[in-house]
Design a protein around this motif. Structure first.
Motif, PDB file in Angstrom:
ATOM      1  N   THR A  47      60.657   5.810  73.717  1.00 49.51           N
ATOM      2  CA  THR A  47      61.369   7.083  73.699  1.00 49.51           C
ATOM      3  C   THR A  47      60.436   8.202  74.143  1.00 49.51           C
ATOM      4  O   THR A  47      59.369   8.387  73.580  1.00 49.51           O
ATOM      5  CB  THR A  47      61.894   7.394  72.289  1.00 49.51           C
ATOM      6  N   SER A  48      60.830   8.919  75.164  1.00 54.55           N
ATOM      7  CA  SER A  48      60.002  10.015  75.653  1.00 54.55           C
ATOM      8  C   SER A  48      59.943  11.127  74.622  1.00 54.55           C
ATOM      9  O   SER A  48      60.951  11.508  74.037  1.00 54.55           O
ATOM     10  CB  SER A  48      60.568  10.566  76.963  1.00 54.55           C
ATOM     11  N   ALA A  49      58.744  11.673  74.413  1.00 51.34           N
ATOM     12  CA  ALA A  49      58.579  12.758  73.449  1.00 51.34           C
ATOM     13  C   ALA A  49      59.284  14.017  73.925  1.00 51.34           C
ATOM     14  O   ALA A  49      59.494  14.932  73.152  1.00 51.34           O
ATOM     15  CB  ALA A  49      57.096  13.030  73.222  1.00 51.34           C
ATOM     16  N   GLU A  50      59.628  14.085  75.214  1.00 51.77           N
ATOM     17  CA  GLU A  50      60.240  15.288  75.750  1.00 51.77           C
ATOM     18  C   GLU A  50      61.737  15.108  76.007  1.00 51.77           C
ATOM     19  O   GLU A  50      62.344  15.875  76.738  1.00 51.77           O
ATOM     20  CB  GLU A  50      59.489  15.732  77.001  1.00 51.77           C
ATOM     21  N   THR A  51      62.342  14.075  75.407  1.00 45.39           N
ATOM     22  CA  THR A  51      63.785  13.930  75.486  1.00 45.39           C
ATOM     23  C   THR A  51      64.465  14.977  74.615  1.00 45.39           C
ATOM     24  O   THR A  51      65.520  15.509  74.953  1.00 45.39           O
ATOM     25  CB  THR A  51      64.210  12.515  75.027  1.00 45.39           C
ATOM     26  N   TRP A  52      63.843  15.279  73.464  1.00 43.22           N
ATOM     27  CA  TRP A  52      64.335  16.285  72.534  1.00 43.22           C
ATOM     28  C   TRP A  52      65.813  16.058  72.179  1.00 43.22           C
ATOM     29  O   TRP A  52      66.666  16.911  72.404  1.00 43.22           O
ATOM     30  CB  TRP A  52      64.152  17.701  73.089  1.00 43.22           C
ATOM     31  N   THR A  53      66.098  14.881  71.655  1.00 39.57           N
ATOM     32  CA  THR A  53      67.451  14.540  71.251  1.00 39.57           C
ATOM     33  C   THR A  53      67.860  15.308  69.999  1.00 39.57           C
ATOM     34  O   THR A  53      67.026  15.895  69.312  1.00 39.57           O
ATOM     35  CB  THR A  53      67.553  13.037  70.950  1.00 39.57           C
ATOM     36  N   GLU A  54      69.162  15.258  69.677  1.00 36.80           N
ATOM     37  CA  GLU A  54      69.628  15.904  68.454  1.00 36.80           C
ATOM     38  C   GLU A  54      68.993  15.259  67.228  1.00 36.80           C
ATOM     39  O   GLU A  54      68.696  15.941  66.251  1.00 36.80           O
ATOM     40  CB  GLU A  54      71.159  15.823  68.368  1.00 36.80           C
ATOM     41  N   GLU A  55      68.748  13.948  67.303  1.00 36.62           N
ATOM     42  CA  GLU A  55      68.069  13.266  66.188  1.00 36.62           C
ATOM     43  C   GLU A  55      66.679  13.841  65.999  1.00 36.62           C
ATOM     44  O   GLU A  55      66.228  14.069  64.875  1.00 36.62           O
ATOM     45  CB  GLU A  55      68.005  11.758  66.446  1.00 36.62           C
ATOM     46  N   PHE A  56      65.984  14.113  67.102  1.00 37.26           N
ATOM     47  CA  PHE A  56      64.657  14.722  67.009  1.00 37.26           C
ATOM     48  C   PHE A  56      64.748  16.126  66.424  1.00 37.26           C
ATOM     49  O   PHE A  56      63.966  16.513  65.548  1.00 37.26           O
ATOM     50  CB  PHE A  56      63.997  14.781  68.394  1.00 37.26           C
ATOM     51  N   PHE A 202      47.921  20.043  76.048  1.00 36.94           N
ATOM     52  CA  PHE A 202      49.269  19.603  76.385  1.00 36.94           C
ATOM     53  C   PHE A 202      50.088  20.543  77.255  1.00 36.94           C
ATOM     54  O   PHE A 202      51.049  20.101  77.892  1.00 36.94           O
ATOM     55  CB  PHE A 202      50.051  19.327  75.094  1.00 36.94           C
ATOM     56  N   ALA A 203      49.771  21.815  77.290  1.00 38.29           N
ATOM     57  CA  ALA A 203      50.673  22.788  77.924  1.00 38.29           C
ATOM     58  C   ALA A 203      50.938  22.480  79.392  1.00 38.29           C
ATOM     59  O   ALA A 203      52.073  22.627  79.866  1.00 38.29           O
ATOM     60  CB  ALA A 203      50.114  24.189  77.775  1.00 38.29           C
ATOM     61  N   ALA A 204      49.929  22.048  80.112  1.00 40.16           N
ATOM     62  CA  ALA A 204      50.097  21.829  81.552  1.00 40.16           C
ATOM     63  C   ALA A 204      51.106  20.730  81.847  1.00 40.16           C
ATOM     64  O   ALA A 204      51.755  20.734  82.909  1.00 40.16           O
ATOM     65  CB  ALA A 204      48.753  21.495  82.183  1.00 40.16           C
ATOM     66  N   ASP A 205      51.286  19.803  80.921  1.00 42.40           N
ATOM     67  CA  ASP A 205      52.163  18.661  81.148  1.00 42.40           C
ATOM     68  C   ASP A 205      53.510  18.785  80.446  1.00 42.40           C
ATOM     69  O   ASP A 205      54.347  17.872  80.546  1.00 42.40           O
ATOM     70  CB  ASP A 205      51.478  17.376  80.673  1.00 42.40           C
ATOM     71  N   VAL A 206      53.741  19.871  79.741  1.00 42.62           N
ATOM     72  CA  VAL A 206      54.999  20.061  79.015  1.00 42.62           C
ATOM     73  C   VAL A 206      55.919  20.964  79.828  1.00 42.62           C
ATOM     74  O   VAL A 206      55.545  22.085  80.189  1.00 42.62           O
ATOM     75  CB  VAL A 206      54.747  20.672  77.629  1.00 42.62           C
ATOM     76  N   GLU A 207      57.116  20.464  80.108  1.00 46.83           N
ATOM     77  CA  GLU A 207      58.083  21.253  80.858  1.00 46.83           C
ATOM     78  C   GLU A 207      58.801  22.246  79.944  1.00 46.83           C
ATOM     79  O   GLU A 207      59.000  21.985  78.756  1.00 46.83           O
ATOM     80  CB  GLU A 207      59.116  20.331  81.511  1.00 46.83           C
ATOM     81  N   PRO A 208      59.197  23.399  80.465  1.00 47.45           N
ATOM     82  CA  PRO A 208      59.954  24.364  79.657  1.00 47.45           C
ATOM     83  C   PRO A 208      61.249  23.749  79.150  1.00 47.45           C
ATOM     84  O   PRO A 208      61.900  22.975  79.849  1.00 47.45           O
ATOM     85  CB  PRO A 208      60.235  25.510  80.640  1.00 47.45           C
ATOM     86  N   TYR A 209      61.615  24.094  77.929  1.00 44.77           N
ATOM     87  CA  TYR A 209      62.852  23.609  77.326  1.00 44.77           C
ATOM     88  C   TYR A 209      63.768  24.795  77.076  1.00 44.77           C
ATOM     89  O   TYR A 209      63.389  25.734  76.364  1.00 44.77           O
ATOM     90  CB  TYR A 209      62.558  22.877  76.015  1.00 44.77           C
ATOM     91  N   THR A 210      64.971  24.753  77.623  1.00 45.78           N
ATOM     92  CA  THR A 210      65.863  25.895  77.533  1.00 45.78           C
ATOM     93  C   THR A 210      67.220  25.564  76.931  1.00 45.78           C
ATOM     94  O   THR A 210      68.062  26.445  76.790  1.00 45.78           O
ATOM     95  CB  THR A 210      66.099  26.509  78.922  1.00 45.78           C
ATOM     96  N   ALA A 211      67.457  24.312  76.553  1.00 47.93           N
ATOM     97  CA  ALA A 211      68.772  23.917  76.040  1.00 47.93           C
ATOM     98  C   ALA A 211      69.074  24.599  74.716  1.00 47.93           C
ATOM     99  O   ALA A 211      68.174  24.949  73.967  1.00 47.93           O
ATOM    100  CB  ALA A 211      68.837  22.408  75.868  1.00 47.93           C
TER     101      ALA A 211
END
Length: 211
Positions: A47-56, A202-211
Motif C-alpha cells: 500500500t502506497s503511503a501516499e494513497t491517503w485512503t479514507e481508512e488512513f 521527505f518533502a522533495a518526494d511528497v506530492e501536494p495533497y488537495t483532496a
C-alpha cells in the motif's frame, strides 16, 4: 528562527513522554525514549503511503513513542501526510515545520484515539468542546490539519492563519503555542530540529495533497 546547529538538535521527549513520567517514573519513561515504538500492527507493504485512503484518514492509532530515527510506518505516513497537505495549500516549509512540531508534541505523530486531556483527540489533540470540530472531525487527519492551519470550515477555533499574521516570519515554537495555548509552551521549540529533519528527508518526494 533557530540556528542551523540548534535546529538539528533532536530530543525524544514530548508532551506524551512527559505524561508517562507521572505514572511510570522518570527512569522508566526515559528508557521508553531510547527504543523504537511498538509495532503490533504492520501496514500492508504493497500500500502506497501516499494513497491517503479514507481508512488512513480516520485510522485510530493508540501506540505511543517518538524518536526521529525510530519512527514506525504510521508515524512516517502521518509526517508525510502533513507535508503533503501543507504543500497542497501552497504554504511552504515554515508552515509545515509548525504543523509537524505541534503533531510531534501533541501526539507523537499518531492519530491518537483516546481522550487523554479532557475531550482531546487526534494528531493535534484538538478538543471538540473548544470549537475544533466534532469527535470524529478532530480524529480525521485532513479535517484536523485543515483546522489547525485555519482552513477548516467545520472548526470555529482560530487556526494558524487566523492567529498568526505571517507564519513564515514567526518562530515556529511561538506560532504553534499561539494556536495551541499549551500549559507547556516550551515543548514545541524542542522539536524544531526533528521537524526540519523530517522536511529535509521527505518533502522533495511528497506530492501536494488537495483532496
Amino acid at each position: 528562527m533557530a540556528t542551523a546547529a540548534s535546529a538539528r538538535t533532536l530530543t525524544p521527549f514530548s508532551r506524551r513522554h512527559l505524561l508517562l513520567t507521572g505514572t511510570l517514573g522518570l527512569a522508566a519513561a526515559a528508557s521508553l525514549s531510547a527504543v523504537a515504538p511498538a509495532s503490533a500492527a504492520v501496514l500492508d507493504t504493497e500500500t502506497s503511503a501516499e494513497t491517503w485512503t479514507e481508512e488512513f484518514l480516520t485510522r485510530a492509532e493508540t501506540r505511543e513513542g517518538f524518536v526521529l530515527d525510530a519512527m514506525d510506518d504510521w508515524q512516517l505516513e502521518n509526517a508525510k501526510f502533513i507535508i503533503a497537505v501543507v504543500k497542497g495549500h501552497e504554504l511552504g516549509e515554515e508552515v509545515a515545520v509548525i504543523a509537524l512540531i505541534t503533531a510531534i508534541v501533541e501526539s507523537w505523530l499518531y492519530n491518537y484515539e483516546p481522550a487523554v486531556d479532557a475531550d482531546s483527540g487526534g494528531l493535534f489533540q484538538q478538543r471538540p468542546s473548544m470549537g475544533w470540530g466534532s469527535y470524529d472531525e478532530v480524529r480525521h487527519k485532513k479535517h484536523a490539519l485543515d483546522a489547525f492551519l485555519g482552513l477548516g470550515e467545520h472548526a470555529q477555533a482560530p487556526g494558524l492563519l487566523q492567529a498568526v499574521s505571517d507564519p513564515a516570519t514567526w518562530d515556529a515554537g511561538a506560532a504553534a503555542q499561539t494556536v495551541q495555548a499549551s500549559a507547556h509552551p516550551e515543548r514545541y521549540a524542542e522539536q524544531i530540529g526533528a521537524a526540519r529533519e523530517i522536511w529535509d528527508r521527505f518533502a522533495a518526494d511528497v506530492e501536494p495533497y488537495t483532496a
